[in-house]
Each structure stands twice: as C-alpha cells, then as structure tokens.
Design a protein around this motif. Sequence first.
Motif, PDB file in Angstrom:
ATOM      1  N   PHE A  98     -11.398  46.977  12.743  1.00  0.00           N
ATOM      2  CA  PHE A  98     -10.444  46.304  11.858  1.00  0.00           C
ATOM      3  C   PHE A  98      -9.858  47.314  10.880  1.00  0.00           C
ATOM      4  N   LEU A  99      -8.536  47.331  10.813  1.00  0.00           N
ATOM      5  CA  LEU A  99      -7.819  48.278   9.960  1.00  0.00           C
ATOM      6  C   LEU A  99      -7.529  47.596   8.636  1.00  0.00           C
ATOM      7  N   TYR A 100      -8.547  47.524   7.815  1.00  0.00           N
ATOM      8  CA  TYR A 100      -8.451  46.773   6.565  1.00  0.00           C
ATOM      9  C   TYR A 100      -9.175  47.570   5.493  1.00  0.00           C
ATOM     10  N   ASP A 101      -8.405  48.156   4.590  1.00  0.00           N
ATOM     11  CA  ASP A 101      -8.969  49.065   3.593  1.00  0.00           C
ATOM     12  C   ASP A 101      -9.243  48.341   2.281  1.00  0.00           C
ATOM     13  N   THR A 121      -1.614  41.657   7.653  1.00  0.00           N
ATOM     14  CA  THR A 121      -2.635  42.342   6.844  1.00  0.00           C
ATOM     15  C   THR A 121      -3.909  42.583   7.642  1.00  0.00           C
ATOM     16  N   MET A 122      -4.356  41.555   8.384  1.00  0.00           N
ATOM     17  CA  MET A 122      -5.591  41.671   9.164  1.00  0.00           C
ATOM     18  C   MET A 122      -5.236  42.108  10.584  1.00  0.00           C
ATOM     19  N   VAL A 123      -5.474  43.375  10.858  1.00  0.00           N
ATOM     20  CA  VAL A 123      -5.139  43.978  12.149  1.00  0.00           C
ATOM     21  C   VAL A 123      -6.385  44.638  12.718  1.00  0.00           C
ATOM     22  N   ALA A 124      -6.545  44.560  14.030  1.00  0.00           N
ATOM     23  CA  ALA A 124      -7.671  45.216  14.683  1.00  0.00           C
ATOM     24  C   ALA A 124      -7.185  46.006  15.883  1.00  0.00           C
ATOM     25  N   GLU A 125      -7.845  47.117  16.138  1.00  0.00           N
ATOM     26  CA  GLU A 125      -7.522  47.952  17.295  1.00  0.00           C
ATOM     27  C   GLU A 125      -8.687  47.909  18.279  1.00  0.00           C
ATOM     28  N   VAL A 126      -8.373  47.777  19.575  1.00  0.00           N
ATOM     29  CA  VAL A 126      -9.398  47.784  20.622  1.00  0.00           C
ATOM     30  C   VAL A 126      -9.785  49.232  20.896  1.00  0.00           C
ATOM     31  N   ILE A 127     -11.067  49.554  20.699  1.00  0.00           N
ATOM     32  CA  ILE A 127     -11.476  50.947  20.898  1.00  0.00           C
ATOM     33  C   ILE A 127     -12.441  51.132  22.067  1.00  0.00           C
ATOM     34  N   ASP A 128     -12.923  50.009  22.656  1.00  0.00           N
ATOM     35  CA  ASP A 128     -13.848  50.161  23.786  1.00  0.00           C
ATOM     36  C   ASP A 128     -13.935  48.857  24.564  1.00  0.00           C
TER      37      ASP A 128
END
Length: 388
Positions: A167-170, A149-156
Amino acid sequence: MKLSQFKFKLPDELIALYPHSIYREFENEDGEKETYRFTRRDECRLMVLHRKSQTIDMFKRDEEGNPIEGEFLDFRNILDYFDEGDTFVFNDTKVFPARLYGTKEKTDAKIEVFLLRELNEEMRLWDVLVEPARKIRIGNKLFFDDTGTMVAEVIDNTTSRGRTLRFLYDCPHDEFKRELFALGESPLPRYVIDRRENHHADEQDMEDFQCIFAENEGAVTAPATGLHFSRELLKRMEIKGIDFAYVTLHCGLGTFHDIEVEDLTKHKMDSEQMYVGPEACKIVNEAKENGHHICAVGTSVVKATETAVGTDGMLKEFDGWTNKFIFPPYEFGLADTMIANFYHPLSTLLMETAAFGGYDLVMEAYNLAVKNGYKFGCFGDAMLILND
C-alpha cells in the motif's frame, strides 16, 4: 473415515443469511412504513446431544419433565446444563473488515481484494486474495477510494488467487490501518454474501459478525459459535458461578476450502495463529482438577485446546501456529463438553463435531435438524454436546 460419509442434502433455504432476529415495522417521517431488524443472538434454537445415552433433546419440557412438542429449546436454555464452577472456553479473536472493493488502473475493472494478514508494518505489505485473479498481475496498481489516496501495488503472486500488495500510503501506521479498515466491510462467508440480494455486507454485519468478547484482532472469519452469546446471557452465567477462560485462534479461510481427497488422512489444513496464555491455563486446569465441566465454545476452541493440551490432560501455554485436523475417530484430551453450530456438508467443521459427539449421533442430529428446519452456517442454530 471417508469424505463421502459427511455428505448430506442441505436445502438452500436452511442456510442462515442473518443472525436470529426479530423484525418490527415503524413509520418514518414521511409516514411510510419501514421494517427494521433487531439481532437476538442468544435466541437461536439449541439442540442437545447426550453422548453416553445416545439421546437428543430438541424441545423444552413441562413441569413433569415431558417434552413440549413444537416448543424448541433456545440458546438461553444452555444455562440449565451447567453449574457453579463449570468453565467455558471462548475464542477472543477479533474480526477485521477484510473485504475491500477497488478498481484496476487504466481499465477501471472492478476488483475484490480480501485481506488475509499484514506481512510488514513498515512497508505496508499485505497477503491478500484477489478476484478476478486473472486480471491482476505483478506491477498493477489498485485504487480503493474516489480520491486516489488509498493505492496498492501488486508486488508478488503467492497462489492462483493470492497476491502480495504494497500500500502506497505515507502516514503513521495506526492512521493507515484506520483508513484502510474504513474502506472495508465485514468478511462474511461467500455462502452468505452470494445468497444475499445485494451481494454485500452492511454496516450491521460488522457488529453481528463479531463476538461481544472479541479482543485480539487477526481473524478473517468469526468463530461462529461464539456469536450466540449476548451480554445478558454472559451476565446470567456469571451470576450462576460459571467461569470463563479465553484463548486466541485467528480463524482463517481454510475451513471453507474444499477437501479434494476421499481419504481424510491425506487432507492438509491451513495453519492458523493461536495463543494460550497463563491465565486461561490456570482457570481451566483448576476447574478440571476440581471435577468441573470444561465446555469448548466452537470448533476453533477445540482445535486450539487440543493443540495445547498436555499428555496429563492439562492445558499448557502456547504461542505459535496450528494446522490440526480433527476427524473421527479422535480421542480428546481436554474439554468434556462442546458447543457447535450446524455446518455445511463435507466441511472440516462437521468432521470435528462428529469426532467430539460421535459420528452416528451427530449425523442423526443433522438429519433431525434438516427435517425440523434448523438453520445452518455461521448465523445458524447451535448444538450442545454433553458427556452424559
């Protein structure tokens, strides 16, 4: 001054891994004996330095005023050095559970993520440190719970270890923060975590590594000197007529960074966010105008008040950032009294303490502390510096 002047040998066993505690043995339901730890934050040792007389007190005194050898002062004795109208300035920043453990997508490599600060609420952007950094690249996804459920993407990439995560959490922001912090643990310093047997913080640490007056969330390490104050001690101070003022400085990790230059004038501190409001100014300035003592509780308070003090010696309102680096010689503009912990060799915290108490006196106190088994670090013993 030079960096090498703040070097001393600190035995590993003098680094406190827990706050001052008492231990009690109980029988569990199975009849087995278990040991429990009970925190006694106001019972650590207290060493008192007198700047003008260049003397140091370590022991309690008998009725005739003679030191009682072996009976060390404890933090509760701090009451004996202040009177009605004196004012203590506290840092009311609040630590959040900044250390998380996750896994990298596909490889399941274990990753430590240390939250520094939220950059954008709407986009769920956070400034973080990652370890091991070499494995984490832009585009990687990190998972922080078993359900995914708790996922994050590295963007920089921001520094060698720094990253920006999205964090991809809506969900509503309050719910997101609650869920995120539920996965984290208390951000104890590495010198504590790395020396503990399991290399982790426990549930008790979130309480132990938090000042009881913490109010404004934003710190990733506790203002350690404030940890010594218990509710009981604050009540006794209040009964005695001592006043309290609160400023906010969100303590960052800059104090743990190694200084890489011998000439201290060339060292640059990280910036930390701080706030001094009108109420604190009113309390402090009235006390000062009436000739009472102003006691700064910890190096973060000294840094904040020296950032916000005016040329007239009065505290001014402030809302912004500070990267003030205080080391000897330095002329202080506000507080006449300071409480500090015993800090590590070569640390900016030791340098600031030496600036306030005087280099020779503070280093003599550190020598006595090592010889007499005082504890060092965020959970260590305390020092009171008086201007007498």
